[in-house]
Design an enzyme around this catalytic site. Structure first.
Site, PDB file in Angstrom:
ATOM      1  N   TYR A 261     -20.592  25.562   1.170  1.00 45.72           N
ATOM      2  CA  TYR A 261     -21.911  25.608   0.527  1.00 45.72           C
ATOM      3  C   TYR A 261     -22.759  26.678   1.207  1.00 45.72           C
ATOM      4  O   TYR A 261     -22.439  27.109   2.316  1.00 45.72           O
ATOM      5  CB  TYR A 261     -22.611  24.250   0.523  1.00 45.72           C
ATOM      6  CG  TYR A 261     -22.691  23.499   1.835  1.00 45.72           C
ATOM      7  CD1 TYR A 261     -23.674  23.788   2.767  1.00 45.72           C
ATOM      8  CD2 TYR A 261     -21.795  22.468   2.128  1.00 45.72           C
ATOM      9  CE1 TYR A 261     -23.761  23.080   3.953  1.00 45.72           C
ATOM     10  CE2 TYR A 261     -21.869  21.752   3.316  1.00 45.72           C
ATOM     11  CZ  TYR A 261     -22.862  22.068   4.228  1.00 45.72           C
ATOM     12  OH  TYR A 261     -22.949  21.376   5.395  1.00 45.72           O
ATOM     13  N   HIS A 311     -19.951  27.963   5.902  1.00 44.26           N
ATOM     14  CA  HIS A 311     -20.556  29.038   5.117  1.00 44.26           C
ATOM     15  C   HIS A 311     -19.686  30.290   5.137  1.00 44.26           C
ATOM     16  O   HIS A 311     -19.064  30.598   6.130  1.00 44.26           O
ATOM     17  CB  HIS A 311     -21.932  29.404   5.680  1.00 44.26           C
ATOM     18  CG  HIS A 311     -22.793  28.232   5.917  1.00 44.26           C
ATOM     19  ND1 HIS A 311     -23.034  27.285   4.951  1.00 44.26           N
ATOM     20  CD2 HIS A 311     -23.464  27.829   7.016  1.00 44.26           C
ATOM     21  CE1 HIS A 311     -23.825  26.355   5.447  1.00 44.26           C
ATOM     22  NE2 HIS A 311     -24.094  26.654   6.699  1.00 44.26           N
TER      23      HIS A 311
END
Ligand code: NAG
Ligand code: NAG
Ligand code: NAG
Ligand code: NAG
Length: 335
Positions: A261, A311
């Site tokens: 995400y 990430h």
């Protein structure tokens, strides 16, 4: 008498010429948006000739906008959660629930209802885009590259100043500024705020919504997957919630599902892109020695906030650079 009339006449002629010529250029530009040079020259010369999308010289959206940007930019996805838009699609709900895999989450609708009994439910915030508005925003990352930058006054002159997670200003004013209008955080990264700052919560799970409700009232929640602050100082009337739907839109559309995400920095940046007319970015990326540390840390703990695993920093960097190339954001270089 005759002389002054002649003078007036000459002045009038010159003025008439200027007006005609300007209108000629202007109408030309309207008819053919590809005449970028004329349009650019006119726009640069006077903000009166801004393209009408906003009140600044350059706006987030332009008449002859870049296709890469228009394909992605969607102003119909509300960045902030309200009662009205809080009903998530199954798809969004399941994606969002999986982010941090909370076991047995509480009933989402009940949690949301309780939340909006504590914080305001304002559906219209920042939806005022138009020819009258020129909202300038500073997105201030936490990179050590802010040290020695003396960007403080420039940052403080923005309408909206977004900081994130543990970011302090006290003691670093010269480089990072002193005003904060929005402070982006989640339960595990929460700090106290002053009255004038909006706490912008990024919820990663249902418990985070319960936490903010609790932290502003009873203080009954003291842990998520780690111990968290049970109470937080913040102006309840200014608390905002990052919409899970917008969160997913940023991930799907802007990150094209790279990484698990988006990072807080990327989420904050895209929030700004959707509520501002002009976005200036400070304190993103490594310092000049290639170190990734926070501006308030003395030691260069290499790799600290880059290697978070969830990430895709490279992809986020690429998209950020593309936004800059297309003049949608302005990146202030680090030191
Ligand atoms: C923009 O978002 C709205 C609301 O989610 C959606 O209905 C619409 O299809 C989107 N537009 C584009 C071009 O993706
Ligand atoms: C800060 O908020 C508190 C509680 O809402 C209020 O009593 C106080 O007057 C506020 N102070 C300022 C400076 O706005
Ligand atoms: C949270 O509160 C409970 C009940 O008061 C207590 O037993 C527990 O030790 C606390 N946990 C933390 C992390 O402070
Ligand atoms: C980022 O851009 C570089 C240079 O264009 C490219 O080599 C790299 O594959 C891109 N990374 C991602 C994750 O898209």
């Amino acid at each position: 008498m005759y002389l002054s009339m002649q003078k007036n006449f000459r002045t009038f002629t010159v003025l008439a010429f200027i007006v005609t010529f300007t209108m000629f250029l202007f109408s030309f530009t309207l008819r053919d948006p590809s005449l970028y040079f004329f349009k650019y020259a006119i726009r640069k010369s006077d903000s009166f000739f801004s393209n009408g999308q906003c009140g600044c010289r350059e706006c987030m959206t332009e008449l002859d906008d870049d296709p890469w940007f228009t394909e992605r930019f969607n102003l119909s996805v509300p960045p902030l959660m309200s009662r009205r838009n809080s009903l998530l699609t199954d798809d969004t709900y399941h994606w969002w629930q999986r982010l941090q895999g909370q076991k047995d989450p509480a009933n989402f609708r009940e949690v949301v209802e309780k939340l909006f009994q504590v914080i305001p439910d304002d559906d219209d915030l920042y939806k005022d885009a138009g020819p009258e508005r020129c909202r300038t925003c500073a997105v201030v990352g936490n990179s050590g590259n802010l040290k020695g930058s003396r960007y403080g006054p420039l940052i403080d002159s923005s309408d909206v100043i977004i900081r994130m997670n543990m970011a302090p200003t006290s003691g670093f004013e010269e480089d990072v500024g002193s005003r904060t209008t929005h402070h982006v955080m989640y339960p595990e990264s929460a700090i106290d705020l002053d009255n004038t700052t909006s706490l912008l919560l990024i919820p990663f799970k249902t418990l985070d919504l319960q936490w903010i409700t609790s932290a502003l009232t009873t203080g009954s929640i003291n842990e998520t997957y780690v111990p968290v602050r049970s109470r937080i100082k913040a102006n309840k009337n200014r608390v905002l919630i990052y919409s899970p739907t917008f969160f997913k839109y940023v991930y799907d559309t802007w990150l094209e599902r790279h990484g698990q995400y988006p990072s807080t920095g990327f989420l904050s940046l895209l929030f700004a892109v959707h509520i501002c007319d002009k976005v200036n970015v400070y304190g993103f990326g490594a310092d000049r020695y290639g170190n990734w540390h926070h501006y308030w840390q003395k030691n260069y703990h290499g790799g600290e906030f880059r290697k978070t695993g969830v990430h895709d920093a490279d992809h986020e960097h690429n998209v950020t650079m593309l936004l800059a190339d297309k003049h949608k954001i302005n990146i202030f270089k680090g030191f």
